[in-house]
Enzyme design. Structure first.
Site, short mmCIF file in Angstrom:
data_model
loop_
_atom_site.label_atom_id
_atom_site.label_comp_id
_atom_site.label_asym_id
_atom_site.label_seq_id
_atom_site.Cartn_x
_atom_site.Cartn_y
_atom_site.Cartn_z
N GLY A 194 0.82 -1.21 0.00
CA GLY A 194 0.00 0.00 0.00
C GLY A 194 0.85 1.24 0.00
N GLU A 216 -1.17 0.86 -5.80
CA GLU A 216 0.00 0.59 -4.95
C GLU A 216 0.36 -0.89 -4.97
OE1 GLU A 216 2.18 2.33 -3.24
OE2 GLU A 216 1.35 4.32 -3.61
N GLU A 236 3.98 -1.75 -6.20
CA GLU A 236 4.86 -2.25 -5.15
C GLU A 236 5.30 -3.68 -5.36
OE1 GLU A 236 4.32 -2.42 -0.42
OE2 GLU A 236 3.72 -0.52 -1.33
N GLU A 287 10.94 -8.21 1.08
CA GLU A 287 10.66 -9.64 1.19
C GLU A 287 9.15 -9.81 1.06
OE1 GLU A 287 10.98 -13.35 4.36
OE2 GLU A 287 12.06 -11.49 4.78
#
Length: 149
Positions: free
Chosen positions: A43, A59, A63, A114
């Site tokens: 986000g 997002e 991302e 990760e």
């Protein structure tokens, strides 16, 4: 990180998304402050003219490279951090959403160092951002009840 995120004049609005796939939820370890290294939902900040839902999906795509279909808004999460003098360093209100995975395999990057698809049992030992455990509890309940997830 832009300067308006540190010591803001008012709370900053953000959106996140808990993506459900095979009754697992996608979590990403934050690659940047605040909360660097802690697991969270993908986000980020809502842009002017963008709905909360649009921001959450944008997002997610930016991302981690995943596409999803929103189920709905879960709850707001407030992140307030003070510095050593007691001044507000961060104040973010995050609209957390639930979604079903649609496509794409998650990729790490500068904001997500990760990535894990987690079960309810997995989160017990993970370092999570503030307020995330309660959100995940609600999303896992949805995952158990939702045959489409």
């Amino acid at each position: 990180m832009t300067s308006d995120r540190f010591y803001p004049a008012r709370p900053v609005l953000a959106a996140s998304v808990a993506v459900i796939r095979d009754r697992r939820i996608l979590l990403a370890a934050r690659g940047k402050p605040p909360s660097e290294g802690l697991f969270s939902l993908p986000g980020g900040m809502v842009e002017v003219g963008e709905t909360l839902a649009e921001a959450a999906l944008r997002e997610l795509r930016e991302e981690v490279g995943v596409e999803a279909k929103l189920i709905g808004l879960i709850a707001p999460v407030e992140f307030i951090e003070r510095d050593e003098k007691g001044h507000i360093r961060h104040h973010v209100v995050i609209a957390a959403h639930a979604a079903r995975w649609a496509s794409g395999e998650p990729q790490t990057g500068p904001e997500a160092k990760e990535i894990r698809w987690v079960t309810e049992r997995d989160i017990v030992d993970l370092p999570l951002t503030a307020g995330l455990a309660g959100i995940l509890e609600q999303v896992f309940r949805i995952a158990r009840e939702d045959r489409g997830a």
